[in-house]
Design an enzyme around this catalytic site. Structure first.
Site, mmCIF file in Angstrom:
data_model
loop_
_atom_site.group_PDB
_atom_site.id
_atom_site.type_symbol
_atom_site.label_atom_id
_atom_site.label_comp_id
_atom_site.label_asym_id
_atom_site.label_seq_id
_atom_site.Cartn_x
_atom_site.Cartn_y
_atom_site.Cartn_z
ATOM 1 N N LYS A 1 29.897 2.937 8.279
ATOM 2 C CA LYS A 1 29.896 2.665 9.723
ATOM 3 C C LYS A 1 29.033 1.433 9.948
ATOM 4 C CE LYS A 1 31.587 4.588 13.464
ATOM 5 N NZ LYS A 1 32.767 5.466 13.594
ATOM 6 N N ASP B 1 35.344 1.234 17.205
ATOM 7 C CA ASP B 1 34.652 2.450 17.658
ATOM 8 C C ASP B 1 34.217 2.136 19.095
ATOM 9 O OD1 ASP B 1 33.518 5.154 16.531
ATOM 10 O OD2 ASP B 1 31.858 4.332 17.650
HETATM 11 P P1 NDP Z 1 35.476 3.450 23.954
HETATM 12 O O1 NDP Z 1 34.470 2.378 23.912
HETATM 13 O O2 NDP Z 1 36.919 3.082 24.089
HETATM 14 O O3 NDP Z 1 35.142 4.493 25.108
HETATM 15 C C1 NDP Z 1 33.932 5.156 25.129
HETATM 16 C C2 NDP Z 1 33.873 6.028 26.371
HETATM 17 O O4 NDP Z 1 32.749 6.874 26.285
HETATM 18 C C3 NDP Z 1 33.728 5.226 27.655
HETATM 19 O O5 NDP Z 1 34.325 5.931 28.705
HETATM 20 C C4 NDP Z 1 32.212 5.168 27.805
HETATM 21 O O6 NDP Z 1 31.763 4.963 29.140
HETATM 22 C C5 NDP Z 1 31.805 6.543 27.326
HETATM 23 N N1 NDP Z 1 30.452 6.458 26.758
HETATM 24 C C6 NDP Z 1 30.074 5.735 25.676
HETATM 25 N N2 NDP Z 1 28.773 5.862 25.452
HETATM 26 C C7 NDP Z 1 28.316 6.669 26.425
HETATM 27 C C8 NDP Z 1 27.027 7.168 26.734
HETATM 28 N N3 NDP Z 1 25.950 6.883 25.986
HETATM 29 N N4 NDP Z 1 26.943 8.001 27.812
HETATM 30 C C9 NDP Z 1 28.030 8.295 28.566
HETATM 31 N N5 NDP Z 1 29.269 7.843 28.323
HETATM 32 C C10 NDP Z 1 29.396 7.043 27.271
HETATM 33 O O7 NDP Z 1 35.248 4.300 22.619
HETATM 34 P P2 NDP Z 1 36.235 5.298 21.882
HETATM 35 O O8 NDP Z 1 37.099 5.990 22.857
HETATM 36 O O9 NDP Z 1 36.847 4.566 20.758
HETATM 37 O O10 NDP Z 1 35.200 6.328 21.228
HETATM 38 C C11 NDP Z 1 34.807 7.534 21.879
HETATM 39 C C12 NDP Z 1 34.252 8.503 20.844
HETATM 40 O O11 NDP Z 1 35.248 8.773 19.852
HETATM 41 C C13 NDP Z 1 33.038 8.000 20.057
HETATM 42 O O12 NDP Z 1 32.222 9.105 19.736
HETATM 43 C C14 NDP Z 1 33.656 7.454 18.771
HETATM 44 O O13 NDP Z 1 32.733 7.414 17.702
HETATM 45 C C15 NDP Z 1 34.748 8.491 18.549
HETATM 46 N N6 NDP Z 1 35.855 8.111 17.696
HETATM 47 C C16 NDP Z 1 36.567 6.967 17.922
HETATM 48 C C17 NDP Z 1 37.642 6.649 17.111
HETATM 49 C C18 NDP Z 1 38.504 5.458 17.366
HETATM 50 O O14 NDP Z 1 39.491 5.304 16.637
HETATM 51 N N7 NDP Z 1 38.237 4.634 18.361
HETATM 52 C C19 NDP Z 1 37.990 7.478 15.964
HETATM 53 C C20 NDP Z 1 37.235 8.703 15.867
HETATM 54 C C21 NDP Z 1 36.194 8.966 16.700
HETATM 55 P P3 NDP Z 1 31.166 3.541 29.562
HETATM 56 O O15 NDP Z 1 32.339 2.611 29.553
HETATM 57 O O16 NDP Z 1 30.571 3.753 30.901
HETATM 58 O O17 NDP Z 1 30.139 3.192 28.516
HETATM 59 O O1 2IT Z 2 34.887 7.422 13.898
HETATM 60 C C1 2IT Z 2 35.972 6.995 13.413
HETATM 61 O O2 2IT Z 2 36.648 7.699 12.651
HETATM 62 C C2 2IT Z 2 36.418 5.656 13.803
HETATM 63 N N1 2IT Z 2 35.782 5.016 14.627
HETATM 64 C C3 2IT Z 2 37.645 5.068 13.185
HETATM 65 C C4 2IT Z 2 37.329 4.482 11.835
HETATM 66 C C5 2IT Z 2 38.431 3.696 11.185
HETATM 67 O O3 2IT Z 2 38.126 3.108 10.149
HETATM 68 O O4 2IT Z 2 39.565 3.669 11.674
#
Ligand code: NDP
Ligand code: 2IT
Length: 447
Positions: free
Chosen positions: A128, A168
């Site tokens: 990461k 992420d």
């Molecule tokens: P995005 O940046 O697209 O969206 C994140 C969302 O979560 C936004 O709505 C944001 O609000 C909110 N958020 C982030 N940090 C905080 C915080 N500290 N407090 C409150 N709200 C918060 O990210 P993703 O959708 O990609 O990721 C969301 C989760 O999923 C994370 O935990 C990530 O690690 C996990 N994940 C993502 C993957 C991917 O492929 N993208 C794969 C697997 C897991 P705001 O805009 O106001 O900050």
């Molecule tokens: O938390 C996760 O699994 C991710 N942010 C996606 C990682 C990836 O390499 O696609």
């Protein structure tokens, strides 16, 4: 030594070696409580220091990232890559840009990624990276300059067979484009060194949808295990980013009523539920225009609850899809008393240890992120395969592969976590993820 003593020694050693890293301790604790008794029952894994080695990252890279903002001011941020373990394949995992990013958070994410990637059945190790850079409110030009500067250091440590970053929190297709472009320029090569790329330069179809859709496929499998379906179920979702919006889309397609989404300013509650038209509007607002969730009220009838989480709204299913530790013990108790029956984590470690314990001691079926959100990295793995063989699979094929992978992960959770009528998904995912990495490490001898 009996298991509790081994466990106590292991955790106190970990905390001593890694002070002030609470998220890392939390993630390791959750795995160790299942894996230590498993090792005690399986002599081939004993006395090989496997968990100690898995919790000591292979390498941590930390670097300064300087860039110039639109006013001409010099800015300095810190960049990182934590390469946790490459026993079963090249390092693989996302990059996070958020002001809260620090080593504890990236070490927890890289550690969990090692188990998650193993569960997918594909050949990917765990890593990461990220920065405390905050993309919010920055112009495209500022984000571009930051991404180029970040990659100007990171490019030395990554490559298609070494380490393949992806997105992420705070890193979506715009940021991947800027970073991949700079990597290509610096190395004078066009390789599949990042995933989540644009379709026109080697990206895979359905990568954007994959984490959210995969979470719903896992939920579907967990419901089926209880002879139930999503039809008519009331679902709460937190977050409104990539994971949350596509989880909402797939849940609605499967007949669920999804009524909440959130961002760091609060949550919206639409008592009529979202539909395809409302979601299309939300996707444009959040993923393209980078708006705030309360702008939904300018267009549709709904409530906005500032500075609150959605967990007090009565529901059948809760899908935390924002960030770590967003469901506290108190939130968990409210969900349980409102008769919520399934909690499936789209985000990484969104439930605090107190919340996880409360769910596991109740009627709630709880599926942890390392199993439930593995669909994103799984399709990243499929993007790597397509890049390596210089072909592109069609959408139908990719949907089928994602669906199969999520159902296989469910099977692994059931195989290692079945406890009578119920599945302990935390235990199943921890042991299912551990075995493949441990077997590879044993094959290598002491390295
Ligand atoms: P995005 O940046 O697209 O969206 C994140 C969302 O979560 C936004 O709505 C944001 O609000 C909110 N958020 C982030 N940090 C905080 C915080 N500290 N407090 C409150 N709200 C918060 O990210 P993703 O959708 O990609 O990721 C969301 C989760 O999923 C994370 O935990 C990530 O690690 C996990 N994940 C993502 C993957 C991917 O492929 N993208 C794969 C697997 C897991 P705001 O805009 O106001 O900050
Ligand atoms: O938390 C996760 O699994 C991710 N942010 C996606 C990682 C990836 O390499 O696609």
């Amino acid at each position: 030594m009996d298991c509790p003593e081994i466990y106590e020694n292991f955790i106190s050693g970990l905390e001593k070696r890694n002070p002030n890293e609470p998220e890392f301790h939390q993630a390791v604790h959750e795995v160790a409580q299942d894996v230590i008794p498993f090792i005690a029952d399986n002599p081939k894994y004993q006395d090989r220091l496997l968990l100690e080695r898995m919790t000591e990252p292979d390498r941590i890279i930390s670097f300064r990232v300087c860039w110039v903002d639109d006013e001409g001011n010099i800015r300095a941020n810190r960049g990182y890559r934590v390469q946790n373990n490459n026993a079963i394949g090249p390092y693989k995992g996302g990059i996070r840009f958020h002001p809260t990013v620090n080593l504890s958070i990236l070490k927890f994410l890289a550690f969990e990624q090692t188990f998650k990637n193993s569960l997918t059945g594909l050949h990917m190790g765990g890593a990461k990276g990220g920065s405390d850079f905050n993309p919010k409110g920055k112009s495209d030009a500022e984000v571009m300059r930051f991404c180029q500067s970040f990659m100007t250091e990171l490019y030395r440590y990554i490559g298609p067979d070494t380490d393949i970053p992806a997105g992420d929190i705070g890193v979506g297709s715009r940021e991947i484009g800027f970073m991949f472009g700079q990597f290509k320029r610096l190395t004078n090569s066009f390789t599949g060194t990042m995933t989540g790329k644009g379709i026109e330069f080697g990206g895979s179809l359905i990568r954007a949808e994959a984490t959210g859709y995969g979470t719903i496929y896992m939920l579907e499998a967990a419901l089926k295990d209880m002879n139930e379906s999503l039809e008519g179920k009331h679902v709460l979702i937190s977050g409104s980013g990539n994971v949350a919006l596509y989880a909402a889309e797939k849940a609605i397609q499967h007949g669920a009523v999804v009524s909440t989404l959130s961002d760091s300013s609060g949550f919206i509650y639409d008592p009529n539920g979202f539909n395809a038209e409302k979601l299309a509007w939300l996707k444009k607002l959040k993923l393209q225009d980078r708006g705030r969730i309360n702008q939904y009220l300018q267009e549709f009838d709904a409530e906005f609850h500032a500075d609150q989480q959605p967990w007090k709204v009565p529901c059948d299913i809760a899908l935390p899809c924002a960030t770590q530790n967003e469901i506290t013990g108190d939130d968990a108790r409210i969900l349980i008393s409102n008769n919520c029956r399934f909690v499936v984590e789209g985000a990484n470690m969104p439930s605090t240890p107190e919340a996880v314990t409360a769910f596991q001691n109740s009627h709630v079926v709880f599926v942890p992120g390392k199993a439930a959100n593995a669909g994103g990295v799984a399709v990243s793995g499929l993007e790597m395969s397509q890049n390596a063989s210089k072909i592109s699979w069609d959408e139908k094929d990719l949907h089928q592969r994602l669906h199969n992978i999520m159902h296989l992960i469910h099977e692994k959770c059931a195989r290692y976590g079945r406890e009578g009528e119920r599945i302990n998904y935390v235990k199943g995912a921890n042991i299912g993820g551990f075995i493949k990495v441990a077997d590879a490490m044993l094959a290598f001898g002491v390295i």
